[in-house]
Design an enzyme around this catalytic site. Structure first.
Site, PDB file in Angstrom:
ATOM      1  N   GLU A 141     -19.093 105.079  63.043  1.00  0.00           N
ATOM      2  CA  GLU A 141     -18.320 104.349  63.851  1.00  0.00           C
ATOM      3  C   GLU A 141     -16.791 103.991  63.345  1.00  0.00           C
ATOM      4  OE1 GLU A 141     -20.360 100.787  65.688  1.00  0.00           O
ATOM      5  OE2 GLU A 141     -22.198 101.976  65.220  1.00  0.00           O
ATOM      6  N   THR A 197     -19.501 111.245  69.471  1.00  0.00           N
ATOM      7  CA  THR A 197     -19.043 112.332  68.640  1.00  0.00           C
ATOM      8  C   THR A 197     -19.482 113.461  69.021  1.00  0.00           C
ATOM      9  OG1 THR A 197     -19.196 110.726  66.720  1.00  0.00           O
ATOM     10  CG2 THR A 197     -19.165 113.087  66.340  1.00  0.00           C
ATOM     11  N   PHE A 251     -26.087 106.166  71.878  1.00  0.00           N
ATOM     12  CA  PHE A 251     -24.679 106.459  72.362  1.00  0.00           C
ATOM     13  C   PHE A 251     -24.186 107.684  71.847  1.00  0.00           C
ATOM     14  CE2 PHE A 251     -20.260 105.196  70.769  1.00  0.00           C
ATOM     15  CZ  PHE A 251     -19.652 104.367  72.121  1.00  0.00           C
TER      16      PHE A 251
END
Lengths: 360, 378
Positions: free
Chosen positions: B361, B124, B121
């Site tokens: 996260e 950032t 994923f």
């Protein structure tokens, strides 16, 4: 802050160490830490500057200075590289001071004298809280101490030519050269990785009683104060890094130092650092004035090493993901701080000593 | 909290797996910075890579609570394997399940759940951390392709992932409304990896930089609708927080397990250490806090499972579990003393691993903002 006042000599030491750190240590501090090896060259320079024997009496070729001077040097060195600060504190407190305070004339001539020539002394101990099979087993046989079992650590062990081993069971320091029967291991340790800390196991080693001497709490008072000065250096380094980064790093269109939640992380560090400084130099002054420094040394040790850990944690938090990587020194501050906090014994032991002094 | 029989059985089962198969590997994975491909394969066989995914897509057909329990139990013995499981499931699998169409699900979701492919994923960026809407990676539509340019950083499993969900903006002036979610597959031209991060902890998990240089991905790799990428990612993170809370809890419990084991065997001046009140005080405090954290994590998971809003609760779970977990791992070292600094015991590893739980996260600060907004209003 007007409570800490250094005399001319101490101010001179501070300026000298600062200059040394800036000119010589800063450029290579990062490299020393990355290599995780005992920095022999820098230690040689520290010997030449007299810092490795800063508290050793002049009669034994030391600088003959006081605990405050030791703390000044330890704080400044540790701000750049805590491992180096620790090596220097161990050599001065747990080796040099122990020998000069408790040693026989022969031991002083033989060992204490050699420190100013660059000989490094090690301090050995076996943690006293563990599974009984791992604890030190020491017996007196004839005129010897027979150490037949025990897992421990030797501070400065990677390069030490002789070792002062604290046998808490007998309340004696045993003095011996590195010898057979002592299985040394370069084991992984969380932090202080350039400080040459080694692990050892006893495998039937005999030390003559004549090579031992008794001690009292004074040597540990001094060691705790020295360790705290190292912790103060780490805490200040973490605080400085966090401040610098918080001013530079921008998120949501502004430097993160403008956000109260970041301010809270950093103000907590600042408050604890300033308090720690007062404690370190107050306890050093007590020690230098020959007052009973046991209580203040334990208070200082608990508070300052905890501060160093807090500062390491908060500095990483301010850096976020970057702080979790080895690209920045803040993760090292945490590892060094946590190592310093527990190396000489569980913090609750210090708290129970404090309780004993004020309650029992 | 009393778990119903079904969950207890699942907990026993996953605990057995973690202790028998993951625990013996943990030290070595950390030391060698080795990614446990064999364990990934094993977890795939056990259907652990899509615990909350329906069986029709190859998942176990269980729920978020089972998933949280699994991450907790794996994290309890190995943070690195735990973060892989959490990232693959919550960040790789979930957004495709949540926002993908049927074609995308059969193409990407099924192989991810089966463990044939590894998911990741990319949110950032070097300059978009807490401020995720500041995404600078751009997507430009050219015929049937989106052309992607930009850099992602701190991406868990990045350089070993086959299928990566990521965000890019089509119009930076629109802020988060300009952001869309896409999928890129390993081997796509113009897509490469920077170096892997050298980290304090979680050293058996890979964290990488992703580099897009005029990378052309087909139009059908858009996940959801254009401009709705930020929503997809926020939904993903709301759920992801439950798994990071579970992992933080698990690592803290791992430290407590080690403490219990040590204290029960250790002696101090000839007395059993467990009778020492200083020790009792620390152990009781840690155990109580971890138990509270478990309630928060399980509550957030249950809310998600029954379809009640859980944004506040998942943020609380992650914030609190990582906070008390950090404290537990830190105190573990204070109980072990110098021996705990070595790799003969797992406690220093737990402490290094746990610190990321307060950062990844969404940092603790971001969690507090989320919680405060839910309580006080925007």
């Amino acid at each position: 802050m007007g409570l800490i006042i250094f005399n001319d000599e101490q101010t001179l030491i501070q300026n000298e160490v600062k200059k040394f750190v800036k000119d010589k240590l800063s450029p290579i501090a990062d490299e020393i830490d990355k290599k995780e090896k005992f920095p022999e060259e820098i230690i040689t320079t520290l010997t030449e500057l007299g810092l490795m024997t800063i508290m050793v009496p002049e009669d034994y070729k030391g600088a003959g200075l006081d605990c405050t001077s030791l703390c000044i040097a330890a704080e400044e060195l540790s701000k750049e590289c805590a491992s180096i600060g620790l090596v220097m504190v161990v050599n001065n407190c747990l080796v040099g001071y122990a020998l000069s305070r408790y040693g026989t004339q022969f031991q002083k001539t033989q060992y204490l004298n050699s420190l100013s020539d660059g000989v490094i002394g090690g301090y050995g101990f076996c943690p006293e809280i563990n599974n009984p099979e791992r604890l030190l087993k020491s017996e007196k046989k004839g005129g010897n101490f027979v150490l037949s079992r025990g897992n421990g650590f030797i501070l400065n062990g990677a390069v030490a030519e002789f070792i002062l081993f604290s046998n808490f069971q007998e309340k004696k320091f045993l003095l011996f050269p590195k010898q057979a029967g002592l299985k040394l291991k370069n084991q992984y340790i969380l932090g202080m990785r350039s400080a040459g800390i080694v692990r050892f196991e006893f495998n039937q080693i005999e030390v003559p009683e004549t090579s031992s001497f008794s001690f009292d709490n004074k040597v540990f008072d001094l060691a705790y104060i020295g360790f705290s000065a190292v912790g103060l250096g780490i805490a200040r380094a973490a605080l400085d890094s966090a401040i610098k980064y918080a001013k530079e790093r921008k998120q949501f269109g502004r430097p993160i130092c403008e956000f109260p939640m970041v301010q809270e992380l950093i103000t907590k560090m600042k408050i604890a650092v300033e308090t720690s400084r007062l404690l370190v130099y107050e306890s050093a002054k007590c020690f230098d004035n020959n007052e009973d420094s046991s209580l203040i040394a334990n208070i200082t040790r608990v508070y300052v090493t905890e501060t160093a850990v807090l500062c390491g944690l908060n500095a990483i938090q301010v850096y976020g993901g970057y702080g979790y990587t080895k690209d920045y020194p803040v993760e090292r501050y945490l590892r060094d701080a946590k190592t310093l906090q527990v190396l000489l014994g569980q913090p609750y032991l210090a708290k129970s000593l404090i309780a004993k002094e004020i309650l029992l | 909290m009393i778990l119903s029989k079904r969950y207890q059985e699942f907990q026993d089962w996953v605990r057995q797996f973690a202790r028998k198969e993951v625990a013996p590997r943990a030290k070595e994975l950390d030391k060698k910075e080795e990614f446990p491909r064999d364990l990934v394969k094993r977890m795939a066989e056990l259907k652990m890579l899509g615990i909350f995914i329906p069986e029709e897509y190859g998942g176990a057909g269980l729920d978020t609570l089972c998933y949280a329990i699994a991450v907790e139990e794996v994290g309890r013995v190995c943070g690195s394997t735990g973060i892989f499981l959490a990232a693959h499931s919550s960040l790789g699998v979930f957004p495709i399940y949540h926002a993908g169409d049927e074609k995308q699900k059969s193409r990407w979701l099924i192989p991810l759940v089966k463990g044939e492919k590894i998911g990741s994923f990319g949110l950032t960026e070097p300059n978009a951390g807490s401020d995720a809407a500041a995404t600078r990676t751009t997507a430009r539509l050219e015929g049937d392709f989106y052309v992607i340019n930009g850099i992602k950083r701190f991406i868990t499993s990045g350089s070993i992932a086959d299928i990566i969900v990521f965000t890019a903006t089509q119009d930076p002036s629109k802020g988060h409304r300009g952001i869309s979610a896409f999928v890129v597959e390993k081997g796509t031209r113009g897509f490469s990896y920077g170096r892997n991060e050298d980290k304090l902890g979680l050293r058996g998990s890979i964290t990488s930089e992703l580099i897009f240089e005029d990378c052309r991905i087909p139009k059908e790799n858009l996940l959801g609708k254009e401009g709705e990428g930020f929503k997809v990612f926020m939904d993903t993170l709301d759920g992801g927080r439950i798994s990071i809370g579970a992992l933080a809890l698990g690592i803290g419990e791992g430290a407590l397990d080690a403490i219990i084991n040590f204290v029960q065997q250790a002696q101090e001046s000839g007395q059993p250490l467990k009778k020492n009140q200083w020790i009792q005080s620390m152990v009781a405090e840690i155990a109580t806090e971890l138990e509270s954290a478990r309630l928060l994590v399980y509550q957030a998971a249950q809310l998600k499972d029954v379809g009640i809003p859980f944004i506040k609760e998942s943020a609380m779970a992650k914030y609190y579990a990582s906070k008390v977990g950090m404290k537990a791992t830190s105190i573990a070292l204070e109980i072990f003393g110098a021996d705990g600094l070595t790799d003969e015991y797992p406690v220093e590893r737990f402490m290094r691993d746990e610190k990321l739980m307060e950062i990844g996260e969404g940092t603790s600060e971001i969690q507090k903002i989320v919680i405060a907004r839910q309580i006080l209003g925007k």
